[in-house]
Design a protein around this motif. Structure first.
Motif, PDB file in Angstrom:
ATOM      1  N   THR A 142       0.799  -1.227   0.000  1.00 61.53           N
ATOM      2  CA  THR A 142       0.000   0.000   0.000  1.00 61.53           C
ATOM      3  C   THR A 142       0.834   1.280   0.000  1.00 61.53           C
ATOM      4  N   GLY A 143       1.772   1.422   0.927  1.00 59.17           N
ATOM      5  CA  GLY A 143       2.556   2.656   1.028  1.00 59.17           C
ATOM      6  C   GLY A 143       3.436   2.891  -0.190  1.00 59.17           C
ATOM      7  N   HIS A 144       4.063   1.821  -0.676  1.00 65.97           N
ATOM      8  CA  HIS A 144       4.929   1.956  -1.853  1.00 65.97           C
ATOM      9  C   HIS A 144       4.103   2.284  -3.090  1.00 65.97           C
ATOM     10  N   ARG A 145       2.962   1.640  -3.207  1.00 64.37           N
ATOM     11  CA  ARG A 145       2.060   1.908  -4.330  1.00 64.37           C
ATOM     12  C   ARG A 145       1.617   3.373  -4.315  1.00 64.37           C
ATOM     13  N   GLN A 146       1.311   3.890  -3.128  1.00 66.07           N
ATOM     14  CA  GLN A 146       0.898   5.299  -3.022  1.00 66.07           C
ATOM     15  C   GLN A 146       1.995   6.219  -3.530  1.00 66.07           C
ATOM     16  N   ASN A 147       3.250   5.945  -3.175  1.00 71.53           N
ATOM     17  CA  ASN A 147       4.352   6.763  -3.692  1.00 71.53           C
ATOM     18  C   ASN A 147       4.425   6.666  -5.213  1.00 71.53           C
ATOM     19  N   LEU A 148       4.349   5.446  -5.736  1.00 70.35           N
ATOM     20  CA  LEU A 148       4.467   5.229  -7.177  1.00 70.35           C
ATOM     21  C   LEU A 148       3.382   5.949  -7.970  1.00 70.35           C
ATOM     22  N   LEU A 149       2.189   6.011  -7.446  1.00 72.23           N
ATOM     23  CA  LEU A 149       1.055   6.548  -8.193  1.00 72.23           C
ATOM     24  C   LEU A 149       0.674   7.975  -7.817  1.00 72.23           C
ATOM     25  N   ASP A 150       1.328   8.549  -6.812  1.00 74.06           N
ATOM     26  CA  ASP A 150       0.972   9.887  -6.338  1.00 74.06           C
ATOM     27  C   ASP A 150       1.083  10.905  -7.476  1.00 74.06           C
ATOM     28  N   PRO A 151      -0.031  11.504  -7.891  1.00 72.77           N
ATOM     29  CA  PRO A 151      -0.001  12.427  -9.025  1.00 72.77           C
ATOM     30  C   PRO A 151       0.753  13.726  -8.743  1.00 72.77           C
ATOM     31  N   ARG A 152       1.058  13.993  -7.469  1.00 76.99           N
ATOM     32  CA  ARG A 152       1.791  15.221  -7.133  1.00 76.99           C
ATOM     33  C   ARG A 152       3.280  15.103  -7.436  1.00 76.99           C
ATOM     34  N   PHE A 153       3.801  13.887  -7.542  1.00 75.51           N
ATOM     35  CA  PHE A 153       5.211  13.711  -7.872  1.00 75.51           C
ATOM     36  C   PHE A 153       5.433  13.956  -9.358  1.00 75.51           C
ATOM     37  N   THR A 154       6.573  14.581  -9.674  1.00 74.94           N
ATOM     38  CA  THR A 154       6.917  14.877 -11.069  1.00 74.94           C
ATOM     39  C   THR A 154       8.256  14.274 -11.479  1.00 74.94           C
ATOM     40  N   HIS A 155       9.116  13.976 -10.509  1.00 77.26           N
ATOM     41  CA  HIS A 155      10.465  13.484 -10.789  1.00 77.26           C
ATOM     42  C   HIS A 155      10.706  12.119 -10.151  1.00 77.26           C
ATOM     43  N   LEU A 156      11.610  11.363 -10.783  1.00 74.92           N
ATOM     44  CA  LEU A 156      11.990  10.055 -10.277  1.00 74.92           C
ATOM     45  C   LEU A 156      13.497   9.897 -10.343  1.00 74.92           C
ATOM     46  N   GLY A 157      14.049   9.306  -9.307  1.00 75.01           N
ATOM     47  CA  GLY A 157      15.450   8.885  -9.304  1.00 75.01           C
ATOM     48  C   GLY A 157      15.481   7.423  -8.900  1.00 75.01           C
ATOM     49  N   VAL A 158      16.364   6.642  -9.510  1.00 72.56           N
ATOM     50  CA  VAL A 158      16.415   5.215  -9.228  1.00 72.56           C
ATOM     51  C   VAL A 158      17.843   4.777  -8.936  1.00 72.56           C
ATOM     52  N   GLY A 159      17.959   3.787  -8.075  1.00 74.39           N
ATOM     53  CA  GLY A 159      19.266   3.231  -7.736  1.00 74.39           C
ATOM     54  C   GLY A 159      19.171   1.727  -7.587  1.00 74.39           C
ATOM     55  N   GLN A 160      20.286   1.065  -7.901  1.00 76.06           N
ATOM     56  CA  GLN A 160      20.362  -0.388  -7.798  1.00 76.06           C
ATOM     57  C   GLN A 160      21.810  -0.760  -7.497  1.00 76.06           C
ATOM     58  N   ALA A 161      22.013  -1.612  -6.516  1.00 72.12           N
ATOM     59  CA  ALA A 161      23.365  -2.075  -6.182  1.00 72.12           C
ATOM     60  C   ALA A 161      23.272  -3.523  -5.717  1.00 72.12           C
ATOM     61  N   THR A 162      24.350  -4.262  -5.977  1.00 73.88           N
ATOM     62  CA  THR A 162      24.344  -5.686  -5.657  1.00 73.88           C
ATOM     63  C   THR A 162      25.485  -6.033  -4.708  1.00 73.88           C
ATOM     64  N   ASN A 163      25.158  -6.834  -3.701  1.00 76.29           N
ATOM     65  CA  ASN A 163      26.146  -7.381  -2.781  1.00 76.29           C
ATOM     66  C   ASN A 163      25.541  -8.667  -2.217  1.00 76.29           C
ATOM     67  N   GLY A 164      25.446  -9.677  -3.074  1.00 76.86           N
ATOM     68  CA  GLY A 164      24.774 -10.906  -2.700  1.00 76.86           C
ATOM     69  C   GLY A 164      23.286 -10.834  -2.951  1.00 76.86           C
ATOM     70  N   SER A 165      22.717  -9.685  -2.861  1.00 76.91           N
ATOM     71  CA  SER A 165      21.309  -9.396  -3.098  1.00 76.91           C
ATOM     72  C   SER A 165      21.264  -8.066  -3.840  1.00 76.91           C
ATOM     73  N   ILE A 166      20.179  -7.794  -4.517  1.00 82.66           N
ATOM     74  CA  ILE A 166      20.039  -6.492  -5.180  1.00 82.66           C
ATOM     75  C   ILE A 166      19.273  -5.558  -4.251  1.00 82.66           C
ATOM     76  N   TYR A 167      19.823  -4.378  -4.047  1.00 82.60           N
ATOM     77  CA  TYR A 167      19.218  -3.340  -3.214  1.00 82.60           C
ATOM     78  C   TYR A 167      18.695  -2.246  -4.143  1.00 82.60           C
ATOM     79  N   TRP A 168      17.413  -1.957  -4.033  1.00 78.92           N
ATOM     80  CA  TRP A 168      16.715  -1.034  -4.926  1.00 78.92           C
ATOM     81  C   TRP A 168      16.283   0.215  -4.172  1.00 78.92           C
ATOM     82  N   THR A 169      16.353   1.364  -4.842  1.00 79.34           N
ATOM     83  CA  THR A 169      15.823   2.610  -4.287  1.00 79.34           C
ATOM     84  C   THR A 169      15.105   3.372  -5.378  1.00 79.34           C
ATOM     85  N   GLN A 170      13.947   3.892  -5.060  1.00 77.10           N
ATOM     86  CA  GLN A 170      13.244   4.858  -5.896  1.00 77.10           C
ATOM     87  C   GLN A 170      13.063   6.110  -5.048  1.00 77.10           C
ATOM     88  N   ASP A 171      13.488   7.254  -5.578  1.00 75.05           N
ATOM     89  CA  ASP A 171      13.238   8.539  -4.930  1.00 75.05           C
ATOM     90  C   ASP A 171      12.314   9.343  -5.814  1.00 75.05           C
TER      91      ASP A 171
END
Length: 178
Positions: A142-171
């Motif tokens: 629910t909370g992540h979906r709200q961020n993804l779909l919030d019509p007030r947001f205009t910009h996106l930044g993304v990050g991905q890094a691996t160290n045995g697992s993939i770590y993801w970030t969306q700003d």
């Protein structure tokens, strides 16, 4: 405006953390700047994304189109903040909205050059092997979906890094300098 707590959600077999703000319960790490009169910051262009970044931007905007929200544009300064946070999470093998140096999402955005913002949001995840898998996990939370779909947001930044697992970030951001 401190965080009230961290909620752990198991989605798609991977652990997803959502920070719950004292001002916006149920939203994953979302901040709204106090109302002020500030000039619009100059917007610089971000190169066209390629690879997984293009896939992520396309997936986010496809979900936003279904929901009737306007598309996001990739933002160089938010990309820098998101990538640095994913790198930090991978290095420490932990997933959190708090950086290894104690930094908050807004501090990381500011120091990456995303200044003049009026709204910020962040999604983090670990353990998802692909962009499609992490998007499914976020859309089922629910909370992540709200961020993804919030019509007030205009910009996106993304990050991905691996160290045995993939770590993801969306700003996500509104009104900041890209």
């Amino acid at each position: 405006m401190g965080l009230r707590g961290i909620r752990r959600v198991l989605a798609g077999g991977a652990l997803v953390l959502m920070a719950v703000s004292g001002c916006t319960p149920a939203l994953g790490a979302t901040l709204t700047a106090p109302p002020t009169t500030r000039p619009s910051p100059p917007q610089s262009s971000t190169p066209s994304p390629t690879g997984w970044q293009a896939e992520m931007l396309g997936a986010v905007n496809a979900e936003r189109a279904i929901a009737g929200s306007p598309p996001l544009t990739l933002c160089a300064s938010l990309n820098a903040a998101a990538q640095a946070h994913s790198d930090d999470q991978a290095l420490r093998r932990t997933m959190s909205h708090t950086g290894g140096d104690g930094s908050t999402m807004s501090q990381r955005a500011q120091r990456s050059g995303y200044v003049g913002w009026s709204r910020l949001g962040e999604n983090v995840a670990a353990g998802y092997p692909t962009t499609a898998a992490v998007m499914t996990g976020w859309m089922n939370s629910t909370g992540h979906r709200q961020n993804l779909l919030d019509p007030r947001f205009t910009h996106l930044g993304v990050g991905q890094a691996t160290n045995g697992s993939i770590y993801w970030t969306q700003d996500f951001g509104t009104s900041g300098a890209c």
